[in-house]
Design an enzyme around this catalytic site. Structure first.
Site, PDB file in Angstrom:
ATOM      1  N   SER A 144       0.847  -1.188   0.000  1.00 39.31           N
ATOM      2  CA  SER A 144       0.000   0.000   0.000  1.00 39.31           C
ATOM      3  C   SER A 144       0.885   1.241   0.000  1.00 39.31           C
ATOM      4  O   SER A 144       2.010   1.197   0.528  1.00 39.31           O
ATOM      5  CB  SER A 144      -0.892   0.012   1.252  1.00 39.31           C
ATOM      6  OG  SER A 144      -1.578   1.243   1.372  1.00 39.31           O
ATOM      7  N   TYR A 157      -1.380  -1.136  10.186  1.00 39.42           N
ATOM      8  CA  TYR A 157      -1.575  -1.439   8.760  1.00 39.42           C
ATOM      9  C   TYR A 157      -0.380  -0.927   7.951  1.00 39.42           C
ATOM     10  O   TYR A 157       0.195  -1.655   7.133  1.00 39.42           O
ATOM     11  CB  TYR A 157      -2.874  -0.800   8.278  1.00 39.42           C
ATOM     12  CG  TYR A 157      -3.137  -0.938   6.793  1.00 39.42           C
ATOM     13  CD1 TYR A 157      -3.531  -2.157   6.254  1.00 39.42           C
ATOM     14  CD2 TYR A 157      -3.004   0.154   5.934  1.00 39.42           C
ATOM     15  CE1 TYR A 157      -3.786  -2.287   4.887  1.00 39.42           C
ATOM     16  CE2 TYR A 157      -3.258   0.035   4.580  1.00 39.42           C
ATOM     17  CZ  TYR A 157      -3.650  -1.188   4.058  1.00 39.42           C
ATOM     18  OH  TYR A 157      -3.890  -1.306   2.704  1.00 39.42           O
TER      19      TYR A 157
END
Length: 268
Positions: A144, A157
């Site tokens: 990401s 995350y």
């Protein structure tokens, strides 16, 4: 100029294919002639996706919880028995977070790291002997942009996505001379259910769509860009809008400026 690879007849194993990016990637690869191995926890959802793909009879639905090592080993055996080889592995299954650090329980921190880091590592280590035996193939990880930058509400995350990026770099260095290629994809905001399914600090699905996600890149467009890049042999693939790409560029040039930008950004 390097020759672009073809997916025609290739076996492409994609995790987290019941919806979102995984489903979009499965559709794109199937449209280019690949045999898709779909993997997620719910057979009925996988079968819906499989039957929606071009040439559904040549694709395979495999049920497994990515965090259960016994189930992952069994899935690997099923894939080899059915297909005999694996040409691409796309580690896509993931879990996001939307909570401030002081609101996030340690159980939630561990759940994120388990799905987004350890499960990817275990599946890749399980499948790696086949790639080394073949002396061919590509292993890809969906990281990401958050894993390159680190932002509010996404601490564990971002950490997990950054960790899998660096683990993939090490893997690439170790297998580069054995015919195995390693790519990492860094999506920015893509229109999926990721923010609906993202955990809150207590570890429960948040059930709310982010405005940035809602206005993000279409999942099918993401899949087309990603598969094009993988077929060209790209190893570092950023897919997103101008803001995300700017953030990645600034992170390389001046971390100090990046940190100031992030502090001022409304990212929830």
């Amino acid at each position: 100029m390097a020759k672009t690879e073809s997916l025609n007849g290739k076996v492409v194993w994609i995790t987290g294919t019941s919806s979102g990016l995984g489903k979009a990637l499965a559709t794109e690869c199937a449209n280019r002639g690949a045999q898709i191995v779909l993997m997620a926890r719910r057979f009925e959802e996988l079968e819906k996706v499989r039957l929606s793909l071009k040439n559904p009879e040549q694709h395979l639905s495999v049920v497994a919880d990515i965090t259960d090592e016994a189930q992952v080993r069994h899935a690997y055996e099923q894939v080899l028995h059915a297909k005999g080889r694996i040409d691409w592995l796309i580690n896509n299954a993931g879990l996001s977070l939307r909570a401030l650090i002081h609101e996030t329980s340690m159980d939630t921190e561990r759940a994120i790291i388990e799905v987004d880091y350890f499960s990817q590592v275990f599946l890749t280590k399980t499948v790696l002997p086949t790639f080394l035996k073949q002396k061919a193939g590509r292993i890809a990880f969906i990281s990401s942009v958050a894993g390159l930058l680190g932002t509010q509400y996404r601490a564990s995350y971002s950490a997990a996505k950054g960790a899998i990026h660096l683990w993939a770099n090490s893997l690439r260095a170790e297998v580069a001379d054995q015919g195995v290629n390693v790519s990492v994809i860094f999506p920015g905001f893509v229109k999926t259910n990721v923010s609906f399914n993202a955990l809150n600090g207590e570890g429960k699905p948040r059930g709310i769509q982010d405005e940035a996600i809602e206005n993000g890149l279409d999942a099918d467009e993401f899949a087309k860009i990603t598969v094009d890049a993988l077929l060209k042999g790209d190893e570092y693939i950023v897919v997103g809008g101008a803001k995300e790409k700017l953030g990645v560029l600034v992170s390389r040039i001046s971390p100090k400026i990046l940190y100031k930008m992030i502090r001022k950004t409304k990212v929830k």
